[in-house]
Each structure stands twice: as C-alpha cells, then as structure tokens.
Design a protein around this motif. Structure first.
Motif, PDB file in Angstrom:
ATOM      1  N   TYR A   1       0.830  -1.203   0.000  1.00 37.49           N
ATOM      2  CA  TYR A   1       0.000   0.000   0.000  1.00 37.49           C
ATOM      3  C   TYR A   1       0.868   1.257   0.000  1.00 37.49           C
TER       4      TYR A   1
ATOM      5  N   VAL B   1       1.179   4.049  -2.934  1.00 37.19           N
ATOM      6  CA  VAL B   1       0.874   5.458  -2.676  1.00 37.19           C
ATOM      7  C   VAL B   1       2.046   6.335  -3.106  1.00 37.19           C
TER       8      VAL B   1
ATOM      9  N   VAL C   1       1.762   9.086  -6.044  1.00 35.79           N
ATOM     10  CA  VAL C   1       2.023  10.519  -5.860  1.00 35.79           C
ATOM     11  C   VAL C   1       3.102  10.980  -6.839  1.00 35.79           C
TER      12      VAL C   1
ATOM     13  N   MET D   1       2.091  15.774 -14.074  1.00 34.98           N
ATOM     14  CA  MET D   1       1.857  17.224 -14.010  1.00 34.98           C
ATOM     15  C   MET D   1       3.055  18.001 -14.552  1.00 34.98           C
TER      16      MET D   1
ATOM     17  N   HIS E   1       3.093  22.036 -22.221  1.00 36.22           N
ATOM     18  CA  HIS E   1       2.437  23.319 -22.438  1.00 36.22           C
ATOM     19  C   HIS E   1       3.405  24.319 -23.076  1.00 36.22           C
TER      20      HIS E   1
ATOM     21  N   TYR F   1      -1.067  21.092 -23.144  1.00 37.77           N
ATOM     22  CA  TYR F   1      -0.639  20.358 -21.955  1.00 37.77           C
ATOM     23  C   TYR F   1      -0.927  18.864 -22.068  1.00 37.77           C
TER      24      TYR F   1
ATOM     25  N   TYR G   1      -9.524   1.298  -0.114  1.00 34.79           N
ATOM     26  CA  TYR G   1     -10.269   2.177   0.793  1.00 34.79           C
ATOM     27  C   TYR G   1     -11.736   1.764   0.889  1.00 34.79           C
TER      28      TYR G   1
ATOM     29  N   HIS H   1     -11.395  14.568  -5.477  1.00 37.17           N
ATOM     30  CA  HIS H   1     -12.489  14.407  -6.437  1.00 37.17           C
ATOM     31  C   HIS H   1     -12.871  15.751  -7.053  1.00 37.17           C
TER      32      HIS H   1
ATOM     33  N   VAL I   1     -10.370  16.661  -9.690  1.00 39.45           N
ATOM     34  CA  VAL I   1     -10.585  15.955 -10.958  1.00 39.45           C
ATOM     35  C   VAL I   1     -11.693  16.643 -11.755  1.00 39.45           C
TER      36      VAL I   1
ATOM     37  N   GLY J   1     -11.844  22.327 -16.938  1.00 36.49           N
ATOM     38  CA  GLY J   1     -10.839  23.073 -17.685  1.00 36.49           C
ATOM     39  C   GLY J   1     -10.634  22.490 -19.073  1.00 36.49           C
TER      40      GLY J   1
ATOM     41  N   VAL K   1      -6.683  26.479 -19.502  1.00 38.49           N
ATOM     42  CA  VAL K   1      -5.426  26.163 -18.823  1.00 38.49           C
ATOM     43  C   VAL K   1      -5.401  26.587 -17.355  1.00 38.49           C
TER      44      VAL K   1
ATOM     45  N   VAL L   1      -7.267  24.110 -15.300  1.00 33.97           N
ATOM     46  CA  VAL L   1      -6.550  22.841 -15.192  1.00 33.97           C
ATOM     47  C   VAL L   1      -5.410  22.973 -14.173  1.00 33.97           C
TER      48      VAL L   1
ATOM     49  N   ALA M   1      -4.906  20.899 -10.780  1.00 35.88           N
ATOM     50  CA  ALA M   1      -3.703  20.126 -10.486  1.00 35.88           C
ATOM     51  C   ALA M   1      -3.149  20.489  -9.106  1.00 35.88           C
TER      52      ALA M   1
ATOM     53  N   MET N   1      -5.283  19.030  -6.515  1.00 37.61           N
ATOM     54  CA  MET N   1      -5.070  17.586  -6.404  1.00 37.61           C
ATOM     55  C   MET N   1      -3.855  17.289  -5.526  1.00 37.61           C
ATOM     56  N   MET N   2      -2.801  18.088  -5.684  1.00 36.28           N
ATOM     57  CA  MET N   2      -1.617  17.867  -4.854  1.00 36.28           C
ATOM     58  C   MET N   2      -1.944  18.110  -3.379  1.00 36.28           C
TER      59      MET N   2
ATOM     60  N   PHE O   1      -3.786  15.171  -2.167  1.00 36.11           N
ATOM     61  CA  PHE O   1      -2.874  14.046  -1.931  1.00 36.11           C
ATOM     62  C   PHE O   1      -2.176  14.183  -0.587  1.00 36.11           C
TER      63      PHE O   1
ATOM     64  N   VAL P   1      -4.689  13.315   2.029  1.00 38.13           N
ATOM     65  CA  VAL P   1      -5.117  11.919   2.066  1.00 38.13           C
ATOM     66  C   VAL P   1      -3.970  10.989   2.447  1.00 38.13           C
ATOM     67  N   PHE P   2      -2.809  11.239   1.869  1.00 42.91           N
ATOM     68  CA  PHE P   2      -1.738  10.261   2.046  1.00 42.91           C
ATOM     69  C   PHE P   2      -0.805  10.581   3.207  1.00 42.91           C
ATOM     70  N   PHE P   3      -0.691  11.842   3.545  1.00 40.63           N
ATOM     71  CA  PHE P   3       0.322  12.181   4.545  1.00 40.63           C
ATOM     72  C   PHE P   3      -0.268  12.785   5.811  1.00 40.63           C
TER      73      PHE P   3
END
Lengths: 280, 476
Positions: A190, A194, A198, A205, A212, A218, A243, B182, B185, B191, B406, B409, B413, B416-417, B420, B423-425
């Motif tokens: 897991y 993860v 990430v 990105m 871009h 992009y 989850y 979510h 996204v 975008g 752009v 978007v 992005a 989303m970071m 993350f 959620v993850f840390f």
C-alpha cells in the motif's frame, strides 16, 4: 568512457547482491543478507559516482545536461531509483527478503541498458525539444514513481509466494518462511503504491507543464501520455479498492502486478508506437 | 453505486486502450522534434497543411485507411468523439454522486468528538502501554491535559471518582482529503471542456519575409482569421557537430494594421504570447524562390552561372560561341521550367531546350534525348547546361494555440496535490489516556486510534509513554 565502464561493473555488482540475497533466503543465514546489503550499497555508491561523472563529462564535451536524456540514461536512472528506494525500505523495515525480488529488476534494467545493441551509451546532445528545465524534474519524478511501483510489484510477488505456504504447511520451504507476514507485506504494498502514485501524478503534471511550453498543449493524447493515464487509473482503482472495498493481500498483490505491467508498457512498450515521446 | 464507480474507471480504461490499438486518428500532432533529416524541396509542412486534408494525413504509413463504416463509430478521433465525451460526463456524474453519497459520513466523523471514557479501548492494549507513577492523580492529569492541549487539536477531559480520562485528537480534517481530490478531478475536467469549447489549435506556415493573418485549424475544421498579422523575419537552424539539430528559431514580428507592435524570437520550448494566443515553433521547411540560374558545366565542373532572362546572352570563349536565351517558359508542356538557348558558333547555330527537371524527364522517357536532340542539354559539346533554382527560402511552421481552460486545469492540479497531501500524509490520530488510582500510586494507560497511519500512531504512543515516564514537557 569511464562512466559507462563503471556502470557495466555496477551491473555485475547488483547481480552479486541479488545472488547474496538469494543465498540468504535459501540458506537462512543472515550473513549472506548482510553481504547482500553491503554489496548493494557498494553498487549504489559506484552507480551514483558514475552518474555524477557522466554529468561532469557531458559538460566537458560542451553539451552539458543531466544524465536523463535518452533510453540508456533513463534505464540507468531507473535502476538507481530502484536500488536507492529498496535500501531505504530495507533500512526502515529491517528486513532483507525484499532484496531477492527487487534487486534483480535493477540488475535487468542495467543489463538491458548495457547489453542491448540498439541502445547507445554515448552522451548525446539535447535536441531542441529536450532543452528545458522541466526535463530533470519530469524524469526524476516519473522514475521515482516507477521505482516505487517496482517495489510494489516485487512485494506482490512475495504475497503470492507467501500464499503458497499454507498449502503444504508441514514442509514449507525456508525460502517462503523467510518472507514477512502478509499483513506487513500488505502495508508495504500500500505504501509503495501510494508513493508511486504521488510521484507518477507529479510526473504527469510536470510533463504537462513542459508540454504546455514545448508542444503547444498540456495534453496531446500521445501514446505515452495515454498509457501514463491508464497506469494512473489502474493505481487509482487499486487504492479505491483498498479504501472502499477493503481489498487486502492477494487482490492487492494482483493489482500491483497489473499496475507494474502498465508501467512497463508506459515506459518501454509505447516506444513501438509512433509518438512524441519515443526515445532515440 | 460504488460498483458503478469502479466500472466507469474500467470503461474509460478500455476506451483509452482501444485508441492505442488504432493509432490512426487524424488528431496527430506531429512535430519535427524527433525528425532528423531536412525537408526536401517542395515539401509541405508536416503539420501545417495536414489539417486541410485529413484524408491524407490521418493515416500512418503501413496502416490501411479505415473503411467508412468504422469512421462512423468515431474511433479515429476518439478524444473528440461524442461517446468519449459521454463517458467523461458519466465519470464526472459518478464522482459527484459518490462524493455526495459519502460526504455526510465524513462530516459526521469530523464533527464528532469521541467520549474520553472509552473503557473498551483499554481492554486490549499491550502491557507496555501502562505505566505506574508516584505522582498524584490530579496533578498528573493536569500536566498531561496541558501537554495534550499543546499537541492535539481537540481535547476532552472527564473526571470521576478515583479516575480521570483524557482525550486528544488531530488531523480530523483528513476525512475531507478525498473530496478535495475528487473536486480537483472535476475542475480539471471542466478546464479541459472549456479548452475544448472555447480554445483552438491551429497551424500556419510562413515563409521568411512574408506574413500571415490566418491559421488553419487542427483537424481540418477550417481557417481562423486573426485580427493581426505575423511576419516571419527569419528562420534559423543550428546543428551540433554530429548533425543533430540544436536550435530552431523564428524571429517573428506581430503587426497590427500594418504597424509592427512586437518582435520576438520563438524557439522550441519558448513560445511567444500575443493577442491572447501562444505561438510555438513546431515545424519548418524550404521553399524554392528567387530567379532560376543557368549553370554551364564542362567535364562536371561548373564554369559559369547566368541569371535567366529573355535575351540574356553570354559567351563561351573556348568555342568562340555566343549563347542567347531566346525563350523562358515557366512550365513547358507540363514538364516544368525550361529555357530555350540559341548558340552561335563558327560551326553554325544550335538550338536546344534546357529543362530544370531534365533528370526526371529523362527517367520517365527513356531514349528521349537521343530521339529529340533539341531536349539534350549536352548537345553543344563539351558543355552541359542546366537550370537551377538558386535560392531556397525557409518557411517556419508555427503552432498557434489558445486555451482558456489552462488556468482551471492548473488550479485543479494544484488542488489535487493538496488533496494528496491530506489523504496520504495526514491522518486522523486519536489518543485516549486513562489515569486511575492504584493504591498510593497512579496508573496511566494510553490507547490510540488512527484512520490510516498505524505506524505513525505507534510512534506517537511511544512518544506519549516517554512523556509520561520522564515528566517531559513535549510529546507528539
């Protein structure tokens, strides 16, 4: 060049490390494990030195750039990320059985880079499209992600092997007994997934930002982009399954293996499709 | 519903995979980034003119052209096809519905502060999470409560006869991380849609010294007129020693109502923005220009070149000959540019036609030069005449893009970071401490819970145990 000579030696050092880890698993003697760790450390040290040397050499011949620009350099960096990540995990978990499964992937990557006749180990100048500061960030983040997925894949194999233990419990081989408990493996799968997820996201990105500036959009749906999205979705499914559905153990192991196949297609498979990302 | 959620991911995946098996779509963005060789004469741009003729460009070499029936399914431009859009919309709807479905639970978990006296939690804690201390119950409770308040976000306390309970938690906001992701996204998808609806992508080829005020839209969707003109002042290529390209650069000038407004150099990786659009160096090529030149060779050595014009005359002293161009044709009998020469020498007059494309003509009509000596450029020995186009001019191929989606978007992005990270840390970490009187001593038990970070919780509990033991002022 000296760096490629060191790198081909490193290939053999990693092979030796893999053999030592394997002997540990078969014999059950921790001595071989320690030898494996020391060998892998030596390999990583030589590997790092060669990467730095290669970087310096590229500046000396007047086309200075980070050694991350063609298939050879990417395979080398892939192996470096795998070994570095593995050694960190070994140090954190104090368990060496993962080495038997992860180090050979690094070895294969190095061997493929050194031995394949189609892969040039020469330091090549950067074509205009690669002349960007995003090159380094994009490649490093992607390959750290790939390395984490490789670890998850190796752990997946271990889970499946461990699952065979109960079938003939009486004379369960030492090899299998030395693999950690499924619960620990599951947590590690897991965490690796993860980490990879990430880094893959950051890699996509940074790649988008670069595109871009370089390609006018992009996102161009070129095969590598498309497959990176597929890979991303597979790991997204994997994390959601854990989850929401509470998937553990074998199911997660299978997902890690499926995900790794997608990684391989993203990394190597799409070179056989026409696109912007093809390595030269 | 959750099952659908996974199903749609899989559907998208299949859709995307489908594409990979049919790399024939006319969407193709080709760039010269990986192409090494120089374009040849008359080569039209790979991208520029492509968009006018999707029937020609959509097909890669080696792939047969798809039959019309398959085209109806929109498999060759998947990402702009109706069914792909429908899948995107379904995915978006699914994300919204699933998030709405689950949000109340997360909100409840976030709002709810646990009861401090959770006896059940202490039933199965390992013995090393229990410490006996000399300090009196009350003062120890006060000390630990202060410590908790410093370290945890929300703290609760309950005192009963002979025992006290403390509770601290932090990171309850981590339940919202998944909604941030979510949402991100959805923002990215919005975008993309905005870019798709209100943006455009096009190409234009501009020869050096010329200007253009319209671009060809990608995918053959017509031509977009600009309210300004772009002039290519110069195109420039530089090569490395081994022959790989090093730099492609176009010096552009933007003109509004005939007046130069901005001059900028466009390089690969360094687009230029003007009038809300971005101009990218995407292609280049050569076009023949200038006046054709008559070249005279003797024994494969060039001895003379003369500008082509009617009546133009020159001497060939060795043969005491005087040559004059008596006719200049742009396209003679469909065989391209040709010049008729009249050569006066002591041996008499010889007339012959010099074709620019004589090699191709000769190959296409074997024996022609023998049958029709007047077409033989080597008729007047020992000289051979040829017609060449003297100067080739570069044209630059620019990609022009406008994408109002752009910023959205990019925001998606970034979000989303952040999601993350949450959620993850981050994790919801709860600590319960029970203190009760054990004879003249105080017994302190610690239990904890975490929604995802079991290892971190373990470490935190260790730190709390240390803090309890050592009367330390700090703990996790």
């Amino acid at each position: 060049m000296i760096n490629t000579i060191i790198l081909s030696w490193t290939t053999f050092i990693y092979f030796a490390a893999f053999v030592f880890y394997l002997v540990r698993m078969v014999s059950g003697k921790e001595f071989w494990g320690r030898l494996g760790t020391v060998t892998a450390l030596i390999g990583l040290f030589a590997h790092t030195a060669a990467l730095i040397l290669r970087w310096i050499t590229s500046y000396q011949i007047g086309i200075g750039h980070a050694p991350l620009s063609n298939l050879y350099e990417s395979l080398i960096f892939f192996a470096w990320s795998i070994v570095a990540l593995y050694l960190v995990i070994e140090w954190r978990t104090k368990n060496r059985s993962l080495g038997t499964f992860v180090v050979p992937v690094a070895f294969l990557s190095m061997a493929f880079a050194s031995l394949s006749p189609n892969i040039s180990s020469r330091i090549q100048p950067l074509i205009p499209a690669l002349q960007s500061n995003w090159l380094t960030t994009h490649v490093i983040t992607c390959f750290l992600g790939y390395a984490a997925f490789t670890v998850a894949f190796a752990l997946g194999l271990m889970v499946l092997l461990k699952g065979m233990e109960h079938e003939n419990h009486a004379r369960s081989q030492r090899f299998i007994r030395l693999i950690p408990e499924p619960g620990i493996l599951d947590e590690l799968i897991y965490q690796s997934a993860v980490l990879g997820f990430v880094f893959l996201t950051i890699g996509i990105m940074t790649g988008s930002i670069w595109a871009h500036y370089a390609w006018g959009s992009y996102w161009s749906w070129d095969p590598k982009e498309t497959w990176s999205l597929i890979t991303w979705l597979v790991y997204a499914i994997m994390l959601h399954a854990r989850y929401i559905r509470g998937w553990r153990g074998k199911r997660m192991a299978v997902m890690a293996i499926v995900g790794f196949i997608c990684v391989l297609i993203t990394y190597l498979g799409v070179n056989y499709l026409p696109g912007l990302h093809s390595y030269q | 519903m959750r099952k659908n959620y996974e199903l749609f991911f899989i559907l998208i995946k299949i859709a995307v995979q489908w594409y990979s098996h049919f790399p024939l779509q006319s969407e193709e963005v080709s760039h010269f980034v990986e192409k090494k060789s120089c374009p040849v004469l008359f080569r039209v741009g790979e991208t520029g003119h492509c968009s006018f003729d999707p029937d020609f460009c959509g097909v890669h070499p080696g792939h047969p052209y798809p039959p019309a029936g398959l085209r109806g399914l929109q498999l060759f431009n998947v990402y702009h096809s109706a069914w792909f859009m429908i899948l995107m919309a379904l995915l978006a709807a699914n994300l919204v519905v699933c998030s709405l479905d689950r949000f109340p639970m997360a909100w409840k978990r976030f709002r709810q502060v646990s009861e401090p006296d959770r006896e059940d939690l202490f039933e199965k804690i390992p013995s090393d999470q229990v410490i006996i201390k000399e300090t009196p119950l009350r003062s120890e409770t006060d000390r630990l409560e202060l410590l908790l308040k410093k370290k945890a976000g929300r703290v609760a306390r309950r005192d009963e006869a002979g025992r006290s309970y403390l509770y601290g938690e932090k990171g309850a906001y981590s339940y919202f991380g998944v909604y941030i992701i979510h949402l991100s996204v959805l923002i990215i998808m919005a975008g993309v849609m905005i870019g798709f609806l209100f943006g455009f992508e096009g190409y234009v080829d501009i020869p050096e010294g010329e200007s253009a005020a319209a671009v060809a839209l990608k995918g053959g969707r017509g031509v977009k007129n600009l309210d300004f003109a772009v002039r290519c002042d110069r195109f420039f290529i530089d090569f490395y020693e081994n022959g790989t390209p090093k730099t492609y650069r176009s010096d552009l000038t933007f003109l509004k109502a005939g007046r130069a407004v901005q001059s900028s150099a466009v390089l690969v990786n360094h687009p230029v923005a003007f009038g809300g659009m971005r101009f990218y160096q995407a292609n280049y090529g050569m076009i023949p220009t200038g006046d054709p030149v008559m070249v005279v060779t003797q024994d494969d050595k060039k001895i003379k070149d003369v500008k082509v014009a009617i009546g133009m005359a020159f001497d060939l002293p060795e043969k005491k000959a005087k040559v004059q161009m008596v006719r200049v044709e742009e396209d003679l009998m469909g065989m391209g540019p040709a010049v008729k020469l009249s050569i006066q020498s002591p041996a008499g007059e010889v007339q012959l036609w010099v074709f620019q494309a004589i090699e191709q003509i000769g190959q296409a009509n074997p024996g022609l030069l023998e049958q029709v000596p007047i077409f033989n450029p080597g008729l007047f020995k020992p000289y051979v005449f040829s017609l060449v186009q003297a100067n080739n001019r570069y044209y630059t191929g620019l990609q022009v893009a406008q994408d109002p989606g752009v910023p959205l978007v990019a925001v998606g992005a970034a979000l989303m970071m952040i999601g993350f990270m949450v959620v993850f840390f981050c994790s919801h970490r709860q600590i319960w401490i029970r203190l009760d009187v054990k004879g003249d001593k105080t017994r302190i038990s610690i239990a904890g819970k975490s929604n995802r970070d079991a290892v971190g919780l373990e470490r935190a509990i260790r730190k709390w145990l240390d803090a309890v033991k050592l009367n330390k002022e700090s703990a996790a």
